[in-house]
Write a protein that holds these residues in place. Structure first.
Motif, PDB file in Angstrom:
ATOM      1  N   GLY B  40      13.433   9.527 -17.837  1.00 33.43           N
ATOM      2  CA  GLY B  40      13.436  10.874 -18.413  1.00 33.43           C
ATOM      3  C   GLY B  40      13.006  11.953 -17.447  1.00 33.43           C
ATOM      4  O   GLY B  40      13.174  11.829 -16.222  1.00 33.43           O
ATOM      5  N   LYS B  41      12.439  13.006 -17.972  1.00 31.13           N
ATOM      6  CA  LYS B  41      12.136  14.195 -17.182  1.00 31.13           C
ATOM      7  C   LYS B  41      11.185  13.906 -16.022  1.00 31.13           C
ATOM      8  O   LYS B  41      11.380  14.398 -14.916  1.00 31.13           O
ATOM      9  CB  LYS B  41      11.550  15.285 -18.074  1.00 31.13           C
ATOM     10  CG  LYS B  41      11.323  16.590 -17.321  1.00 31.13           C
ATOM     11  CD  LYS B  41      10.996  17.754 -18.231  1.00 31.13           C
ATOM     12  CE  LYS B  41      10.583  18.959 -17.415  1.00 31.13           C
ATOM     13  NZ  LYS B  41      10.265  20.125 -18.241  1.00 31.13           N
ATOM     14  N   ASP B  42      10.137  13.102 -16.269  1.00 33.71           N
ATOM     15  CA  ASP B  42       9.185  12.801 -15.196  1.00 33.71           C
ATOM     16  C   ASP B  42       9.889  12.208 -13.983  1.00 33.71           C
ATOM     17  O   ASP B  42       9.605  12.572 -12.833  1.00 33.71           O
ATOM     18  CB  ASP B  42       8.118  11.817 -15.689  1.00 33.71           C
ATOM     19  CG  ASP B  42       6.876  12.545 -16.175  1.00 33.71           C
ATOM     20  OD1 ASP B  42       7.006  13.719 -16.594  1.00 33.71           O
ATOM     21  OD2 ASP B  42       5.790  11.943 -16.136  1.00 33.71           O
ATOM     22  N   GLN B  43      10.807  11.302 -14.254  1.00 34.25           N
ATOM     23  CA  GLN B  43      11.512  10.648 -13.145  1.00 34.25           C
ATOM     24  C   GLN B  43      12.408  11.637 -12.411  1.00 34.25           C
ATOM     25  O   GLN B  43      12.481  11.636 -11.170  1.00 34.25           O
ATOM     26  CB  GLN B  43      12.345   9.482 -13.685  1.00 34.25           C
ATOM     27  CG  GLN B  43      12.872   8.574 -12.584  1.00 34.25           C
ATOM     28  CD  GLN B  43      13.843   7.513 -13.115  1.00 34.25           C
ATOM     29  OE1 GLN B  43      14.115   7.456 -14.308  1.00 34.25           O
ATOM     30  NE2 GLN B  43      14.364   6.691 -12.225  1.00 34.25           N
ATOM     31  N   LEU B  44      13.075  12.488 -13.177  1.00 38.56           N
ATOM     32  CA  LEU B  44      13.967  13.484 -12.595  1.00 38.56           C
ATOM     33  C   LEU B  44      13.174  14.494 -11.758  1.00 38.56           C
ATOM     34  O   LEU B  44      13.566  14.851 -10.638  1.00 38.56           O
ATOM     35  CB  LEU B  44      14.717  14.189 -13.736  1.00 38.56           C
ATOM     36  CG  LEU B  44      15.876  15.116 -13.385  1.00 38.56           C
ATOM     37  CD1 LEU B  44      16.891  14.422 -12.489  1.00 38.56           C
ATOM     38  CD2 LEU B  44      16.564  15.587 -14.674  1.00 38.56           C
ATOM     39  N   VAL B  45      12.046  14.941 -12.306  1.00 38.03           N
ATOM     40  CA  VAL B  45      11.206  15.895 -11.582  1.00 38.03           C
ATOM     41  C   VAL B  45      10.663  15.248 -10.313  1.00 38.03           C
ATOM     42  O   VAL B  45      10.614  15.884  -9.245  1.00 38.03           O
ATOM     43  CB  VAL B  45      10.059  16.408 -12.487  1.00 38.03           C
ATOM     44  CG1 VAL B  45       9.022  17.170 -11.683  1.00 38.03           C
ATOM     45  CG2 VAL B  45      10.620  17.278 -13.610  1.00 38.03           C
ATOM     46  N   THR B  46      10.264  13.981 -10.407  1.00 37.70           N
ATOM     47  CA  THR B  46       9.767  13.279  -9.226  1.00 37.70           C
ATOM     48  C   THR B  46      10.840  13.214  -8.136  1.00 37.70           C
ATOM     49  O   THR B  46      10.550  13.432  -6.955  1.00 37.70           O
ATOM     50  CB  THR B  46       9.317  11.849  -9.608  1.00 37.70           C
ATOM     51  OG1 THR B  46       8.303  11.944 -10.611  1.00 37.70           O
ATOM     52  CG2 THR B  46       8.765  11.102  -8.409  1.00 37.70           C
ATOM     53  N   ALA B  47      12.071  12.941  -8.533  1.00 43.61           N
ATOM     54  CA  ALA B  47      13.167  12.884  -7.559  1.00 43.61           C
ATOM     55  C   ALA B  47      13.410  14.257  -6.940  1.00 43.61           C
ATOM     56  O   ALA B  47      13.629  14.386  -5.727  1.00 43.61           O
ATOM     57  CB  ALA B  47      14.441  12.379  -8.235  1.00 43.61           C
ATOM     58  N   ALA B  48      13.350  15.306  -7.766  1.00 48.05           N
ATOM     59  CA  ALA B  48      13.564  16.660  -7.256  1.00 48.05           C
ATOM     60  C   ALA B  48      12.458  17.060  -6.282  1.00 48.05           C
ATOM     61  O   ALA B  48      12.717  17.648  -5.225  1.00 48.05           O
ATOM     62  CB  ALA B  48      13.630  17.653  -8.425  1.00 48.05           C
ATOM     63  N   LEU B  49      11.215  16.696  -6.619  1.00 50.91           N
ATOM     64  CA  LEU B  49      10.104  17.037  -5.726  1.00 50.91           C
ATOM     65  C   LEU B  49      10.208  16.244  -4.425  1.00 50.91           C
ATOM     66  O   LEU B  49       9.841  16.736  -3.349  1.00 50.91           O
ATOM     67  CB  LEU B  49       8.760  16.776  -6.416  1.00 50.91           C
ATOM     68  CG  LEU B  49       8.433  17.699  -7.601  1.00 50.91           C
ATOM     69  CD1 LEU B  49       7.069  17.353  -8.192  1.00 50.91           C
ATOM     70  CD2 LEU B  49       8.457  19.169  -7.179  1.00 50.91           C
ATOM     71  N   GLY B  50      10.722  15.004  -4.512  1.00 48.14           N
ATOM     72  CA  GLY B  50      10.933  14.211  -3.310  1.00 48.14           C
ATOM     73  C   GLY B  50      11.936  14.876  -2.375  1.00 48.14           C
ATOM     74  O   GLY B  50      11.770  14.874  -1.153  1.00 48.14           O
ATOM     75  N   GLU B  51      12.974  15.441  -2.980  1.00 46.66           N
ATOM     76  CA  GLU B  51      13.975  16.178  -2.197  1.00 46.66           C
ATOM     77  C   GLU B  51      13.321  17.398  -1.531  1.00 46.66           C
ATOM     78  O   GLU B  51      13.566  17.682  -0.354  1.00 46.66           O
ATOM     79  CB  GLU B  51      15.117  16.612  -3.134  1.00 46.66           C
ATOM     80  CG  GLU B  51      16.191  17.474  -2.514  1.00 46.66           C
ATOM     81  CD  GLU B  51      17.031  16.737  -1.499  1.00 46.66           C
ATOM     82  OE1 GLU B  51      16.944  15.498  -1.443  1.00 46.66           O
ATOM     83  OE2 GLU B  51      17.754  17.420  -0.733  1.00 46.66           O
TER      84      GLU B  51
END
Lengths: 201, 201
Positions: B40-51
């Motif tokens: 969900g959102k946590d995973q998506l946000v984590t990926a975006a912050l990694g980028e």
């Protein structure tokens, strides 16, 4: 209702402070929101930020209106911010910084509110920067405020007072080294003006 | 979808990046969100912050891996940040700072993500601080990063590059005055390491 808004802004930013949560946290009936704040969320957030401006500004004034070495003032400022942040379990930072980073397009009015609060806080800091060259005081005040806002971010991310305390201490030390503001202004002035006697008369 | 998330985080923070908006902005069907990001959102946000960590980190590395005076590096860093912020119409700042200030209780995982990114960025800056005493480099890097995050807030509130450019310039100048880092490191090192010949042999 204003205090409930302020608390939510400090915790979760502008979008995080949802009207339903504000109403629930304040315990007031929803009708009173639109009665007292016909301008809706923008008006409520503006009122909450005004309250923050006053309270935080008083804290700045308490530190910067005293006489004393600049480094002591800077360390006190960052120390107080670190203690407040820690007391909230590292969940409540500066509401003005949090709102600024959540401003989407079309929030020009709230942006101006944040801008004016930062300007007012800079002014309070600037007025307590004896020892710093006059032409530099405005920018030194801005540097202190920027570092404080950034230090709050780093400390919250680490859930640790250390980043705030360390950036405050290093900024204080660096300003001292750069401007020689580590001595009490009065003493420095007196001793540099009075000529030293050379040998016995 | 990751880039759409990143853009929304930079604009409106964690709560402002609503899943429906992310799906709409990405143009992908909603089903694919849960297919690729079952967390969900946590995973998506984590990926975006990694980028963001990667892209911003590359920018830091480009500035701090070069040899040159510290003040030049600091001014370049703040200048680049000011240009990027201005290019977005002063609506897109640092996503990690924005997420940190929106973390409510219970977001320990995202908090750790932000903490680790800030730590990595500090490391990149630290590795380019020749001329600063070794024992101080970690804290000087932290001060530079805190000031950058805070400068981004002040510049966004004023919709003006000036706070970033001015805090960067003053920080650069102050560090120079404090540590004498205004000379090219190579020259300084060579002359301090090489023993001077004392008179003719």
């Amino acid at each position: 209702m204003i205090l409930a808004t302020l608390d939510l802004l400090r915790t979760a930013g502008l979008t995080g402070a949802a009207l339903n949560d504000i109403v629930a946290a304040s315990g007031a009936p929803k009708g009173s929101l639109y009665h007292f704040f016909p301008g809706g969320k923008d008006q409520l957030v503006t009122a909450a930020l005004g309250e923050a401006e006053r309270v935080v500004g008083d804290g700045f004034r308490a530190v910067f209106s005293r006489t004393g070495p600049l480094s002591q003032k800077v360390n006190e400022l960052f120390g107080a911010a670190a203690s407040r942040l820690a007391a909230s379990g590292f969940t409540r930072g500066c509401p003005v910084g949090a709102v600024t980073l959540d401003l989407e397009g079309g929030s020009e009015r709230l942006q101006a509110v944040c801008r004016d609060i930062f300007r007012a806080w800079c002014g309070i800091i600037e007025s307590g920067l004896d020892g710093v060259p006059l032409t530099k005081r405005g920018r030194v005040a801005q540097l202190i405020l920027a570092t404080l806002e950034g230090g709050l971010i780093l400390s919250r991310a680490r859930a640790d007072k250390a980043p705030l305390l360390e950036t405050g201490a290093l900024l204080a030390e660096t300003l001292d080294l750069a401007y020689g503001t580590n001595q009490r202004t009065k003493v420095t002035r007196a001793s540099s003006v009075r000529p030293r006697p050379k040998g016995p008369r």
